[in-house]
Design a protein around this motif. Structure first.
Motif, PDB file in Angstrom:
ATOM      1  N   VAL A 216       0.842  -1.202   0.000  1.00  0.00           N
ATOM      2  CA  VAL A 216       0.000   0.000   0.000  1.00  0.00           C
ATOM      3  C   VAL A 216       0.875   1.249   0.000  1.00  0.00           C
ATOM      4  N   LEU A 217       1.897   1.243   0.833  1.00  0.00           N
ATOM      5  CA  LEU A 217       2.783   2.401   0.956  1.00  0.00           C
ATOM      6  C   LEU A 217       3.526   2.688  -0.340  1.00  0.00           C
ATOM      7  N   LEU A 218       4.064   1.639  -0.962  1.00  0.00           N
ATOM      8  CA  LEU A 218       4.866   1.821  -2.166  1.00  0.00           C
ATOM      9  C   LEU A 218       4.041   2.328  -3.353  1.00  0.00           C
ATOM     10  N   SER A 219       2.752   2.073  -3.327  1.00  0.00           N
ATOM     11  CA  SER A 219       1.881   2.581  -4.392  1.00  0.00           C
ATOM     12  C   SER A 219       1.233   3.905  -4.015  1.00  0.00           C
ATOM     13  N   ASP A 220       1.596   4.422  -2.840  1.00  0.00           N
ATOM     14  CA  ASP A 220       1.006   5.665  -2.341  1.00  0.00           C
ATOM     15  C   ASP A 220      -0.514   5.557  -2.261  1.00  0.00           C
ATOM     16  N   GLY A 221      -0.983   4.341  -1.948  1.00  0.00           N
ATOM     17  CA  GLY A 221      -2.415   4.099  -1.810  1.00  0.00           C
ATOM     18  C   GLY A 221      -3.175   4.047  -3.124  1.00  0.00           C
ATOM     19  N   LYS A 222      -2.472   4.101  -4.245  1.00  0.00           N
ATOM     20  CA  LYS A 222      -3.146   4.136  -5.546  1.00  0.00           C
ATOM     21  C   LYS A 222      -3.506   2.749  -6.062  1.00  0.00           C
ATOM     22  N   ASN A 223      -2.802   1.732  -5.594  1.00  0.00           N
ATOM     23  CA  ASN A 223      -3.098   0.358  -5.996  1.00  0.00           C
ATOM     24  C   ASN A 223      -4.151  -0.195  -5.031  1.00  0.00           C
ATOM     25  N   LEU A 224      -5.411  -0.085  -5.394  1.00  0.00           N
ATOM     26  CA  LEU A 224      -6.504  -0.469  -4.509  1.00  0.00           C
ATOM     27  C   LEU A 224      -6.554  -1.972  -4.265  1.00  0.00           C
ATOM     28  N   LEU A 225      -5.999  -2.746  -5.181  1.00  0.00           N
ATOM     29  CA  LEU A 225      -6.009  -4.192  -4.996  1.00  0.00           C
ATOM     30  C   LEU A 225      -5.209  -4.610  -3.766  1.00  0.00           C
ATOM     31  N   ALA A 226      -4.146  -3.873  -3.454  1.00  0.00           N
ATOM     32  CA  ALA A 226      -3.345  -4.207  -2.278  1.00  0.00           C
ATOM     33  C   ALA A 226      -4.191  -4.125  -1.005  1.00  0.00           C
ATOM     34  N   GLN A 227      -5.054  -3.118  -0.917  1.00  0.00           N
ATOM     35  CA  GLN A 227      -5.904  -2.981   0.263  1.00  0.00           C
ATOM     36  C   GLN A 227      -6.989  -4.056   0.313  1.00  0.00           C
ATOM     37  N   VAL A 228      -7.517  -4.413  -0.845  1.00  0.00           N
ATOM     38  CA  VAL A 228      -8.528  -5.467  -0.895  1.00  0.00           C
ATOM     39  C   VAL A 228      -7.950  -6.786  -0.402  1.00  0.00           C
ATOM     40  N   LEU A 229      -6.754  -7.101  -0.855  1.00  0.00           N
ATOM     41  CA  LEU A 229      -6.130  -8.356  -0.437  1.00  0.00           C
ATOM     42  C   LEU A 229      -5.696  -8.306   1.020  1.00  0.00           C
ATOM     43  N   TYR A 230      -5.306  -7.158   1.496  1.00  0.00           N
ATOM     44  CA  TYR A 230      -4.985  -6.969   2.904  1.00  0.00           C
ATOM     45  C   TYR A 230      -6.215  -7.317   3.746  1.00  0.00           C
ATOM     46  N   ALA A 231      -7.375  -6.847   3.315  1.00  0.00           N
ATOM     47  CA  ALA A 231      -8.620  -7.136   4.035  1.00  0.00           C
ATOM     48  C   ALA A 231      -8.995  -8.604   3.930  1.00  0.00           C
ATOM     49  N   GLU A 232      -8.944  -9.128   2.706  1.00  0.00           N
ATOM     50  CA  GLU A 232      -9.405 -10.502   2.490  1.00  0.00           C
ATOM     51  C   GLU A 232      -8.477 -11.546   3.104  1.00  0.00           C
ATOM     52  N   LYS A 233      -7.196 -11.382   2.860  1.00  0.00           N
ATOM     53  CA  LYS A 233      -6.249 -12.430   3.251  1.00  0.00           C
ATOM     54  C   LYS A 233      -5.767 -12.294   4.690  1.00  0.00           C
ATOM     55  N   TYR A 234      -5.562 -11.064   5.156  1.00  0.00           N
ATOM     56  CA  TYR A 234      -5.073 -10.899   6.528  1.00  0.00           C
ATOM     57  C   TYR A 234      -6.203 -10.630   7.517  1.00  0.00           C
ATOM     58  N   ALA A 235      -6.997  -9.600   7.275  1.00  0.00           N
ATOM     59  CA  ALA A 235      -8.021  -9.226   8.262  1.00  0.00           C
ATOM     60  C   ALA A 235      -9.004 -10.365   8.501  1.00  0.00           C
ATOM     61  N   ARG A 236      -9.351 -11.084   7.460  1.00  0.00           N
ATOM     62  CA  ARG A 236     -10.260 -12.221   7.647  1.00  0.00           C
ATOM     63  C   ARG A 236      -9.564 -13.370   8.373  1.00  0.00           C
ATOM     64  N   LEU A 237      -8.299 -13.558   8.075  1.00  0.00           N
ATOM     65  CA  LEU A 237      -7.563 -14.642   8.720  1.00  0.00           C
ATOM     66  C   LEU A 237      -7.505 -14.454  10.224  1.00  0.00           C
ATOM     67  N   VAL A 238      -7.316 -13.214  10.667  1.00  0.00           N
ATOM     68  CA  VAL A 238      -7.184 -12.953  12.111  1.00  0.00           C
ATOM     69  C   VAL A 238      -8.497 -12.439  12.710  1.00  0.00           C
ATOM     70  N   PHE A 239      -9.554 -12.470  11.908  1.00  0.00           N
ATOM     71  CA  PHE A 239     -10.899 -12.061  12.354  1.00  0.00           C
ATOM     72  C   PHE A 239     -10.915 -10.636  12.921  1.00  0.00           C
ATOM     73  N   ASP A 240     -10.306  -9.729  12.159  1.00  0.00           N
ATOM     74  CA  ASP A 240     -10.308  -8.316  12.530  1.00  0.00           C
ATOM     75  C   ASP A 240     -11.337  -7.599  11.653  1.00  0.00           C
ATOM     76  N   ARG A 241     -12.571  -7.559  12.111  1.00  0.00           N
ATOM     77  CA  ARG A 241     -13.670  -6.989  11.327  1.00  0.00           C
ATOM     78  C   ARG A 241     -13.471  -5.478  11.125  1.00  0.00           C
ATOM     79  N   GLU A 242     -12.993  -4.803  12.154  1.00  0.00           N
ATOM     80  CA  GLU A 242     -12.822  -3.360  12.050  1.00  0.00           C
ATOM     81  C   GLU A 242     -11.830  -3.004  10.949  1.00  0.00           C
ATOM     82  N   LEU A 243     -10.678  -3.685  10.924  1.00  0.00           N
ATOM     83  CA  LEU A 243      -9.682  -3.442   9.882  1.00  0.00           C
ATOM     84  C   LEU A 243     -10.240  -3.823   8.515  1.00  0.00           C
ATOM     85  N   HIS A 244     -10.894  -4.962   8.448  1.00  0.00           N
ATOM     86  CA  HIS A 244     -11.475  -5.463   7.205  1.00  0.00           C
ATOM     87  C   HIS A 244     -12.401  -4.425   6.570  1.00  0.00           C
TER      88      HIS A 244
END
Length: 283
Positions: A216-244
């Motif tokens: 996310v940082l390296l794309s300056d937030g412009k690559n939206l797919l990085a955030q989607v995968l962050y939510a799907e792959k990490y936030a869901r894995l650790v059950f962090d609904r707020e971050l997701h």
């Protein structure tokens, strides 16, 4: 082994493919043609038109069978098409196999030492990657993406799954050599690879989190797919609904029209909507 079907590397491979085609010696093709695809926000239109690119690349490879750039484009485009648009499993496997074949051929055309990558022992493979330089990054990225796509389409084959470590090693080397390449998308791959399993089963979710944040940082937030995968792959894995939900709502609020990323961002927003829609069931 079961993976969620979202083809996380597909938009980044498509980006790489059309940029590579831009650099190929295609007579009378305007330099801005690839951006007509990358800057398109109509996924259906791209789905309908992409087979033309596939056939064009196949024909060019027939004429120039040792062209590294064309072979890399073939790997990227076939991997993208198989992962994003093909729902029939057997056909997707066939296309991903072709993508990987082109990826290996591109690597071999790039350097003779890369001609037998698959047959090398793990120490030999890692030693060869240690010798790689920044000039090797593009072909390694194409190969790593095609290899990841092949594995995802062959998850019932444990011989294929066993090669995941090689994909991870390739992406880790790219990060070491040029972590900003393709908007830091090697970090995105590593985030996914480290979040396949929970920590209790050998996964590395905190390493995954760090990689997603770097992407996310390296794309300056412009690559939206990085955030989607962050939510799907990490936030869901650790059950962090707020971050997701926070990550996905940021994606939906963002302007997807970024030069060279509009198509990828449109796809990311589509995925964000789907993930939010079933969040109550998941959490």
């Amino acid at each position: 082994m079961q993976w969620r079907s979202v083809p996380y590397w597909v938009p980044s491979l498509f980006f790489a493919a059309v940029i590579t085609l831009q650099g190929c010696s295609l007579a009378h093709v305007d330099d801005n043609l690839p951006y007509g695809v990358l800057n398109n926000n109509d996924l259906q239109l791209v789905e309908d038109g992409l087979p033309t690119y596939l056939l064009m690349v196949d024909g060019l490879i027939e004429n120039w069978p040792e062209s590294e750039s064309l072979l890399s484009s073939g790997a990227d485009l076939y991997g993208a098409y198989a992962g994003l648009f093909v729902e029939e499993p057997e056909r997707a496997r066939k296309l991903s196999n072709k993508a990987l074949d082109y990826g290996f051929r591109a690597a071999c055309a790039h350097h003779k030492d890369y001609c037998d990558l698959r047959s090398l022992s793990v120490p030999e493979f890692e030693s060869l990657l240690d010798d790689a330089g920044k000039g090797d990054v593009p072909v390694l990225f194409s190969l790593g993406g095609a290899w990841a796509g092949y594995i995802q389409q062959n998850t019932s084959d444990w011989n294929a799954v066993a090669e995941l470590g090689r994909v991870e090693a390739i992406m880790a080397r790219i990060v070491a050599l040029d972590e900003g390449y393709q908007y830091g998308q090697a970090h995105m791959y590593l985030g996914v690879l480290n979040s396949i399993l929970p920590a209790s089963l050998g996964g590395k979710p905190e390493q995954a989190k760090a990689h997603f944040e770097e992407a996310v940082l390296l794309s300056d937030g412009k690559n939206l797919l990085a955030q989607v995968l962050y939510a799907e792959k990490y936030a869901r894995l650790v059950f962090d609904r707020e971050l997701h939900d926070s990550l996905l709502n940021e994606v939906l609020a963002a302007d997807p029209d970024v030069h060279g990323l509009t198509l990828q961002n449109t796809y990311a927003q589509q995925q964000a909507e789907a993930l939010l829609a079933d969040a109550d069931d998941y959490f």
